[in-house]
Design an enzyme around this catalytic site. Structure first.
Site, mmCIF file in Angstrom:
data_model
loop_
_atom_site.group_PDB
_atom_site.id
_atom_site.type_symbol
_atom_site.label_atom_id
_atom_site.label_comp_id
_atom_site.label_asym_id
_atom_site.label_seq_id
_atom_site.Cartn_x
_atom_site.Cartn_y
_atom_site.Cartn_z
ATOM 1 N N ASP A 95 -58.443 -177.631 11.734
ATOM 2 C CA ASP A 95 -58.778 -178.674 10.582
ATOM 3 C C ASP A 95 -59.674 -178.357 9.481
ATOM 4 O O ASP A 95 -60.903 -178.040 10.726
ATOM 5 C CB ASP A 95 -58.385 -179.578 11.297
ATOM 6 C CG ASP A 95 -58.398 -180.879 9.936
ATOM 7 O OD1 ASP A 95 -57.015 -181.520 10.014
ATOM 8 O OD2 ASP A 95 -59.133 -181.366 9.404
ATOM 9 N N ILE A 96 -59.937 -178.248 8.416
ATOM 10 C CA ILE A 96 -60.862 -178.531 7.662
ATOM 11 C C ILE A 96 -61.916 -179.633 8.154
ATOM 12 O O ILE A 96 -63.715 -179.130 7.483
ATOM 13 C CB ILE A 96 -60.297 -178.193 6.299
ATOM 14 C CG1 ILE A 96 -61.351 -177.503 5.226
ATOM 15 C CG2 ILE A 96 -60.053 -179.813 5.785
ATOM 16 C CD1 ILE A 96 -60.924 -176.884 3.846
ATOM 17 N N ASN A 134 -49.555 -188.564 13.125
ATOM 18 C CA ASN A 134 -49.519 -189.814 11.417
ATOM 19 C C ASN A 134 -48.555 -189.509 10.986
ATOM 20 O O ASN A 134 -48.789 -188.521 10.102
ATOM 21 C CB ASN A 134 -50.982 -189.418 11.460
ATOM 22 C CG ASN A 134 -52.420 -189.664 11.580
ATOM 23 O OD1 ASN A 134 -52.416 -189.817 12.768
ATOM 24 N ND2 ASN A 134 -53.202 -188.395 11.034
ATOM 25 N N HIS A 143 -47.272 -182.458 10.285
ATOM 26 C CA HIS A 143 -48.145 -181.674 10.982
ATOM 27 C C HIS A 143 -48.533 -182.722 12.726
ATOM 28 O O HIS A 143 -48.736 -183.461 13.149
ATOM 29 C CB HIS A 143 -48.957 -181.251 10.325
ATOM 30 C CG HIS A 143 -50.088 -182.480 10.052
ATOM 31 N ND1 HIS A 143 -49.416 -182.806 8.622
ATOM 32 C CD2 HIS A 143 -50.641 -183.293 9.262
ATOM 33 C CE1 HIS A 143 -50.406 -184.034 8.267
ATOM 34 N NE2 HIS A 143 -51.107 -184.274 9.231
ATOM 35 N N MET A 144 -48.779 -181.942 13.449
ATOM 36 C CA MET A 144 -49.162 -182.458 14.799
ATOM 37 C C MET A 144 -50.799 -181.662 14.817
ATOM 38 O O MET A 144 -51.415 -180.616 15.252
ATOM 39 C CB MET A 144 -48.255 -181.513 15.755
ATOM 40 C CG MET A 144 -49.156 -182.295 17.064
ATOM 41 S SD MET A 144 -48.118 -180.992 18.873
ATOM 42 C CE MET A 144 -46.124 -182.128 17.927
ATOM 43 N N HIS A 145 -51.506 -182.845 15.198
ATOM 44 C CA HIS A 145 -53.610 -182.568 15.477
ATOM 45 C C HIS A 145 -52.822 -182.592 16.560
ATOM 46 O O HIS A 145 -52.814 -183.037 17.655
ATOM 47 C CB HIS A 145 -54.056 -184.136 14.895
ATOM 48 C CG HIS A 145 -53.842 -184.431 13.744
ATOM 49 N ND1 HIS A 145 -55.141 -183.708 12.796
ATOM 50 C CD2 HIS A 145 -52.825 -184.642 13.077
ATOM 51 C CE1 HIS A 145 -54.749 -184.924 11.505
ATOM 52 N NE2 HIS A 145 -53.812 -185.020 11.977
ATOM 53 N N GLU A 163 -51.924 -187.952 5.457
ATOM 54 C CA GLU A 163 -52.667 -187.305 3.879
ATOM 55 C C GLU A 163 -51.428 -186.329 3.329
ATOM 56 O O GLU A 163 -51.556 -186.481 2.026
ATOM 57 C CB GLU A 163 -54.188 -186.977 4.686
ATOM 58 C CG GLU A 163 -55.173 -187.679 4.376
ATOM 59 C CD GLU A 163 -56.584 -187.460 4.686
ATOM 60 O OE1 GLU A 163 -56.880 -186.407 4.829
ATOM 61 O OE2 GLU A 163 -57.273 -188.240 5.071
ATOM 62 N N VAL A 164 -51.107 -185.266 4.360
ATOM 63 C CA VAL A 164 -50.982 -184.007 3.711
ATOM 64 C C VAL A 164 -49.511 -185.015 4.584
ATOM 65 O O VAL A 164 -49.250 -184.818 5.499
ATOM 66 C CB VAL A 164 -50.970 -183.596 5.135
ATOM 67 C CG1 VAL A 164 -50.056 -181.286 4.351
ATOM 68 C CG2 VAL A 164 -52.743 -182.986 3.768
#
Ligand code: AMP
Length: 116
Positions: free
Chosen positions: A30-31, A89, A102-104, A97-98
């Site tokens: 993640d950025i 999320n 996706h999975m964090h 946000e995106v």
């Protein structure tokens, strides 16, 4: 819904710190990391905006591949034993946000609960 920045990362049009890749899944750091280990695990399929678009009949293989990737990454980053957190999320109230599924994966520090 239009294309997201993750589609460009999949096509390698913009740089990302890629830590795992196979035919179904890509994972990169993640950025804006929120933990010492913070990796995003995404499907290469660009047609799944959120968790709400998933169903077991269509996506069980993909979801299995994402979990396998998470376990491999947790091992690679040395957080498998101490523990890590997976977060998806979904939608505005969750802070998504995106709009590319996706999975964090968070690890490397003690996590708080409730998450806020
Ligand atoms: P979410 O709030 O669940 O939609 O999370 C989106 C995540 O994508 C955030 O944690 C961002 O920091 C991350 N992100 C956005 N753009 C990039 C990028 N170009 N490379 C890596 N991570 C990104």
């Amino acid at each position: 819904m239009g294309e997201t920045i993750f589609a460009k990362i999949i096509r390698k049009e913009i740089p990302a710190d890629i830590v795992f890749e196979n035919e179904k899944v890509l994972a990169f750091k993640d950025i804006k990391p929120q933990a010492p280990v913070h990796v995003l695990i995404i499907p290469k399929d660009t047609g799944i905006p959120t968790v709400s678009d998933l169903s077991s009949s269509k996506h069980s293989e993909l979801l299995g591949a994402m979990i396998d990737a998470a376990n491999q990454i947790a091992k690679d980053f040395g957080v498998s034993e101490k523990g890590f957190r997976l977060v998806m999320n979904c939608g505005a109230d969750a802070g998504q946000e995106v709009y590319h599924l996706h999975m964090h994966l968070f690890g490397g520090r003690k996590m708080n609960w409730p998450p806020g």
